[in-house]
Scaffold this motif. Structure first.
Motif, short mmCIF file in Angstrom:
data_model
loop_
_atom_site.label_atom_id
_atom_site.label_comp_id
_atom_site.label_asym_id
_atom_site.label_seq_id
_atom_site.Cartn_x
_atom_site.Cartn_y
_atom_site.Cartn_z
N GLY A 261 71.28 -77.93 -71.69
CA GLY A 261 71.77 -77.02 -70.66
C GLY A 261 71.88 -75.47 -71.22
N LYS A 262 70.77 -75.46 -72.24
CA LYS A 262 70.52 -74.18 -72.77
C LYS A 262 69.47 -73.36 -72.13
N LEU A 263 68.70 -73.84 -71.01
CA LEU A 263 67.68 -73.02 -70.52
C LEU A 263 68.16 -71.73 -69.67
N ARG A 264 67.93 -70.72 -70.08
CA ARG A 264 68.38 -69.65 -69.24
C ARG A 264 67.21 -69.16 -68.19
N PRO A 265 67.55 -68.47 -67.16
CA PRO A 265 66.65 -67.82 -66.33
C PRO A 265 65.85 -66.98 -66.93
N PRO A 266 64.61 -66.73 -66.56
CA PRO A 266 63.81 -65.86 -67.14
C PRO A 266 64.43 -64.40 -67.11
N ARG A 267 64.38 -63.38 -68.12
CA ARG A 267 65.11 -62.19 -68.23
C ARG A 267 64.70 -61.21 -66.62
N LYS A 268 65.67 -60.59 -66.40
CA LYS A 268 65.47 -59.60 -65.35
C LYS A 268 64.67 -58.56 -65.55
N PRO A 269 63.80 -57.91 -64.88
CA PRO A 269 63.08 -56.65 -65.35
C PRO A 269 64.14 -55.68 -65.10
N VAL A 270 64.19 -54.59 -66.25
CA VAL A 270 65.16 -53.65 -66.02
C VAL A 270 64.54 -52.60 -64.96
N LYS A 271 65.68 -51.94 -64.33
CA LYS A 271 65.26 -50.88 -63.28
C LYS A 271 64.65 -49.79 -63.81
N VAL A 272 63.39 -49.36 -63.22
CA VAL A 272 62.84 -48.22 -63.68
C VAL A 272 63.12 -46.93 -62.79
N GLU A 273 63.19 -46.09 -63.72
CA GLU A 273 63.51 -44.81 -62.76
C GLU A 273 62.58 -44.51 -61.41
N GLY A 274 63.29 -44.06 -60.43
CA GLY A 274 62.39 -43.56 -59.23
C GLY A 274 61.71 -44.92 -58.54
N ALA A 275 61.82 -45.87 -59.09
CA ALA A 275 61.19 -47.11 -58.52
C ALA A 275 62.22 -47.76 -57.32
N ALA A 276 61.33 -48.83 -56.50
CA ALA A 276 62.46 -49.51 -55.64
C ALA A 276 62.98 -50.70 -56.45
N PRO A 277 63.89 -51.31 -56.00
CA PRO A 277 64.76 -52.20 -56.71
C PRO A 277 63.69 -53.37 -56.82
N GLY A 278 63.67 -54.12 -58.31
CA GLY A 278 62.80 -55.03 -58.64
C GLY A 278 61.38 -54.59 -58.79
N GLY A 279 61.49 -53.24 -59.17
CA GLY A 279 60.30 -52.61 -59.75
C GLY A 279 59.68 -53.18 -60.83
N SER A 280 58.50 -52.54 -61.06
CA SER A 280 57.70 -53.22 -61.92
C SER A 280 57.86 -53.15 -63.61
N GLY A 281 57.55 -53.73 -64.17
CA GLY A 281 58.03 -53.63 -65.64
C GLY A 281 56.92 -52.71 -66.39
N THR A 282 56.89 -52.40 -67.48
CA THR A 282 56.15 -51.50 -68.08
C THR A 282 55.54 -52.06 -69.71
N GLY A 283 55.03 -51.34 -70.28
CA GLY A 283 54.49 -51.46 -71.67
C GLY A 283 54.53 -52.95 -72.07
N ALA A 284 55.40 -53.43 -72.51
CA ALA A 284 55.54 -54.65 -73.00
C ALA A 284 55.68 -55.50 -71.68
N GLY A 285 55.88 -55.10 -70.55
CA GLY A 285 55.79 -55.79 -69.32
C GLY A 285 57.28 -56.68 -69.22
N SER A 286 57.28 -57.32 -68.18
CA SER A 286 58.66 -58.07 -67.96
C SER A 286 58.13 -59.42 -67.19
N SER A 287 58.70 -60.39 -67.34
CA SER A 287 58.32 -61.59 -66.74
C SER A 287 58.56 -61.63 -65.17
N SER A 288 57.56 -62.19 -64.61
CA SER A 288 57.71 -62.12 -63.12
C SER A 288 58.58 -63.24 -62.80
#
Lengths: 386, 346, 218
Positions: free
Chosen positions: C176-203
């Motif tokens: 039971g230690k499986l966690r959901p994938p990390r949510k990408p953080v909100k980027v300035e000026g982007a719509a909610p659920g915006g894209s990740g950057t640099g190191a990226g974020s898991s889709s």
């Protein structure tokens, strides 16, 4: 092979041959119970007083700056963790701020607050290590453990924020990649009381204890002018009486909106450095309180990351930026040639400048004072040697 | 039973007893330190780690015995022996209780009640200094020689205040013999205080306890073996049972010093205000005095551990300064005051 | 350069050593008595600051903990990994080796993408557990799990292959230690659920737009 030839100790490592007369070389070697990382000090002593103390560094050199030339800007962040490993978050933020300065980025406010909170937690952790180790080197083993129990709780916060306890690869270029944990408020309340209590107990065990005072007051004093000439920064400089703190003099992020005091000492001796660190821990607690208050008032979905391209390619140019890390002014100089790998990264470690003055500091003191001085300067080999 | 058989039984019993106490002291030190520091201490070897000293002993016996290449071999072996032997020998004059009557014969719980009791212990303490300096010198190692020099200077300097404190106590009781000093502490003093040495010699007690910490090389005076500065001082180069003798000898010294403190200043085997011989039979009286004495000694042994983990250590010149410039004047003052009071027959 | 002269001024209470020492003794004895009382209580974890580790593994580690790597299966049991090698390119320690193969007919219930990783090798002795592989994966197929007991007796014991990673995943799921994938953080000026950057974020969803979270090296 005779017994003599089996027992050679590399004379070429010591610049002069074994001195004649009453002087003796003592090698406080790279592995020593005074746990400060891998430092080597070749002292020339006359009985118990030190005539000359020659430090030798480089036992923990890992070629971080050279490795940086083959890695991405983002991939360099884990390497900065391992510089001052007692306060890893501060190193990460210093590097990220430098790259952001090169790219001209502005980090959103909520991310700034998160960075401030973690940097101040790292500052508290580093000072806890330094004060604890000062106690251990002077023979008082117990305050070290009381402080480390609180440090364990700080690790818990780091773990809940980002995943690892010590070398938290915290933040990304342009902001942070995680938010504070949801239960940060209760955790911080408990931790604040714990830190205050541990500091109080350490204070009561050490500060007015005459044995400690005799060991620390008047031991390796340093004048403000000498300290500035040698390039001291951080608590060691403030202990000499110079009120310089980059958070106040060249404020970055929102430090100019926080109320906190800058403690200074008078003589620059071991006791003053110890007191400056103790008071700074308390001031950091106040900063975190204020920062968390501001954080709570920000909206839930405030942005945490600036708009950065997917591949970080700063414009060609060079920049230097420094922050007030727990040990002093930690600076990064980055020269970029427009590609995604930096051309050159140079790190300005605060301990390096401080350690240069070490022979000057301990000349004429006794061996016991040498050890006390070394631990009060908070020389961290990872940062010194990179 | 002829006297010499009784003496041999006493010697064997006290020998075993001191070894057991030294062994238990290692356990107390480690568990006590851990409990002070919010951690657990050894708890794997046996319940509550009680078999840990056994494990340590087995380890020390079975480790490889290394002699450094250029060390002086015979002196290297002699050092620990010269340190541990006087420690053991000091028990010959230590009282352990009053007397016990077995088979119609009264046996005092002391191996031999010589008339120069305390002087004998002080003399043996001086021989122990040789053990440290010889160990430090023969290891052919700069850290060891530093530790040996520090220990010599420290121990020799603090024998003077030690002697002065003992001298004042001896003047008070009029005898060197430990048994007679113990017997003299019966009853009450000034009507309400127990007739213990501490109430008559408070300054002497402080002097004695500081000097005792110094003679035992315990924090705050443990610079001969200051771990963070000179690795392990005079026993850096020692391993296996030679180190075991040094460490053991240290704990046995602790017991000796605690026993002297209790004998001179804390009423030896007497309970305050209560005379046990009135209501206990002869055998149980002996056992009761033995237990009372041991409990008092145990408190002082715990005090050694307690102070070790609370207080930082002195620097070399501060130790010397304290000994010569502070404690000796206090000792002389104490001597003078004691002589004054005795002369005025108080 | 001369050293400044330091004036020492002690109060009377500081000067006689004993007063402060006895106060210090009071602090330590308070800790001692509290701990002795605590250690005599029954139960495994009585003194709160010490965990008796191998017997007592009840200490909670955070769900974000970065331990040994796991290859993620989606809710239909298919491997998400497409063998693109973004993790290998993103790794600062260069410890990942990925080999890609094409999915054959009839293997649609095993692999999600048209390609999959035939071989996956992580040298745990080189890994610095930074989590960049997780951040750069466009499919959310590799995650750092809660496994931290990674010691081995030889260098070969510390190599993690694809089967080991799948085992880690199954074990984490069972515990039971499986966690959901990390949510990408909100980027300035982007719509909610915006894209990740640099190191990226898991889709968050498999088969989402292929994010070229590129880590090309010169």
């Amino acid at each position: 092979m005779t017994a003599e030839s089996q027992c050679r100790i590399y004379p070429e490592a010591i610049n002069e041959p074994e001195p004649s007369g009453d002087y003796v070389h003592i090698n406080i070697g790279p592995s020593h119970p005074a746990m400060h990382g891998t430092l080597r000090i070749i002292t020339t002593t006359d009985g118990e007083s030190v005539i000359n103390a020659e430090p030798e560094i480089g036992y923990l050199h890992r070629g971080v700056e050279k490795l940086g030339e083959n890695l991405n800007y983002t991939q360099f962040i884990p390497l900065t963790d391992r510089l001052n490993y007692c306060s890893a978050a501060a190193n990460n933020v210093a590097y990220e701020m430098t790259v952001e300065k090169l790219m001209g980025l502005e980090v959103p406010e909520k991310a700034q607050l998160i960075r401030i909170i973690l940097m101040e937690l790292a500052r508290i952790a580093d000072h806890q290590v330094c004060v604890g180790i000062l106690g251990v080197d002077l023979g008082a083993f117990t305050p070290f453990l009381y402080l480390f129990i609180q440090r364990e709780e700080i690790y818990e916060i780091f773990e809940k924020t980002n995943g690892t306890r010590l070398t938290n690869t915290f933040g990304r270029i342009g902001g942070v990649d995680t938010d504070l944990p949801e239960d940060f408020g209760p955790m911080w309340n408990k931790l604040r009381d714990g830190i205050r209590k541990a500091n109080d107990e350490t204070d009561r065990l050490l500060t007015h204890n005459r044995i400690f005072m005799d060991r620390a007051i008047g031991v390796t004093p340093f004048s403000a002018e000498d300290a500035l000439n040698w390039g001291f920064t951080g608590p060691c400089l403030r202990a000499c009486g110079v009120k310089r703190d980059l958070r106040r003099d060249e404020p970055y992020y929102m430090y100019d909106s926080f109320q906190f005091k800058i403690p200074t000492g008078e003589n620059g001796d071991v006791f003053d450095r110890y007191m400056v660190r103790m008071i700074e821990m308390e001031e950091s607690v106040k900063i975190i309180d204020q920062a968390y208050e501001m954080y709570r008032q920000m909206p839930e979905d405030a942005p945490l990351m600036a708009r950065v391209p997917k591949i970080i390619k700063p414009p060609a140019g060079e920049v230097y930026h420094a922050i007030e890390s727990p040990n002093g002014e930690l600076g990064f100089f980055i020269k970029s040639d427009g590609t995604s790998n930096p051309y050159r990264i140079k790190i300005r470690p605060p301990c390096y400048m401080i350690y240069q003055a070490f022979p000057e500091l301990v000349q004429g003191e006794m061996i016991a004072d040498l050890i006390a001085c070394l631990s009060s300067l908070n020389i961290i080999a990872g940062e010194l040697d990179r | 039973m002829p006297d010499w058989k009784i003496a041999i039984i006493k010697v064997v019993f006290i020998w075993c007893w001191t070894l057991i106490v030294a062994v238990i002291m290692t356990w107390v030190e480690r568990r006590g330190a851990a409990m002070i520091q919010d951690r657990l201490g050894p708890n794997r070897a046996g319940p509550f780690g009680l078999l840990q000293p056994l494990a340590d002993g087995i380890k020390l016996f079975t480790k490889e015995d290394i002699v450094p290449a250029r060390a002086q071999k015979y002196l290297f072996t002699l050092g620990p022996v010269m340190f541990a032997l006087p420690a053991f020998s000091a028990y010959a004059v230590m009282p352990f209780g009053d007397k016990i009557t077995l088979g119609g014969k009264e046996i005092i719980l002391q191996i031999s009640d010589v008339s120069i009791g305390i002087l004998y212990v002080v003399a043996l303490g001086s021989i122990a200094v040789y053990g440290m300096i010889i160990g430090g010198w023969s290891s052919n190692n700069k850290f060891s020689i530093l530790g040996g020099l520090r220990s010599t200077a420290q121990l020799i300097s603090y024998e003077v205040p030690w002697g002065l404190a003992i001298l004042a106590a001896v003047m008070l009781y009029g005898t060197f013999s430990m048994r007679e000093v113990s017997l003299a502490q019966q009853g009450t003093f000034l009507g309400f205080l127990p007739n213990w040495g501490i109430f008559k010699q408070p300054l002497g007690f402080i002097l004695f306890i500081v000097a005792a910490y110094c003679e035992a090389n315990r924090v705050p005076f443990d610079l001969p073996e200051a771990e963070s500065e000179i690795v392990a001082g005079y026993h850096t180069a020692y391993g296996s049972m030679r180190l075991g003798l040094y460490l053991f000898g240290e704990y046995i010294n602790l017991y000796t010093l605690s026993a002297i403190i209790v004998t001179l200043y804390f009423g030896s085997w007497h309970l305050p205000y209560v005379d046990m011989s009135t209501f206990l039979g002869p055998i149980s009286y002996g056992i009761a005095t033995f237990l009372v004495f041991f409990l008092k000694v145990a408190f002082f042994l715990w005090l050694f551990v307690w102070v070790r983990w609370t207080v930082p250590r002195f620097r070399y010149d501060q130790v010397m300064g304290l000994g010569w410039k502070t404690l000796i004047p206090i000792g002389l003052f104490n001597l003078f005051i004691t002589a004054l009071f005795i002369q005025l027959s108080i | 350069m001369s050293k400044p002269a330091v004036k020492k001024s002690y109060t009377f209470q500081d000067r006689i050593y004993l007063y402060e020492i006895i106060k210090g003794l009071g602090i330590t004895i308070r800790h001692f008595l509290a701990n002795v009382r605590a250690s005599l209580r029954p139960g495994p974890h009585t003194i709160p600051t010490t965990w008796q580790y191998p017997e007592d593994r009840t200490r909670e580690i955070s769900p974000l903990f970065r331990g040994a790597h796991m290859l993620i299966l989606d809710d239909q049991g298919r491997e998400k990994c497409v063998g693109c090698g973004m993790c290998a390119r993103g790794c600062p320690a260069k410890c990942i080796t990925v080999k890609r193969g094409k999915r054959k007919e009839g293997q649609e219930d095993r692999y999600v993408g048209k390609t999959y990783c035939t071989e996956f090798h992580i040298d745990l002795l080189r890994c610095i557990f930074c989590g960049y592989c997780e951040d750069s994966c466009p499919k959310g197929a590799i995650m750092l799990g809660p496994e931290f007991e990674l010691a081995g007796y030889s260098r070969d014991d510390c190599q993690l292959f694809k089967d080991g990673m799948l085992t880690n995943f199954h074990r984490a799921m069972e515990e039971g230690k499986l966690r959901p994938p990390r949510k990408p953080v909100k980027v300035e000026g982007a719509a909610p659920g915006g894209s990740g950057t640099g190191a990226g974020s898991s889709s968050k969803s498999p088969g989402g737009p292929d994010k070229q979270a590129d880590k090309t090296q010169q």
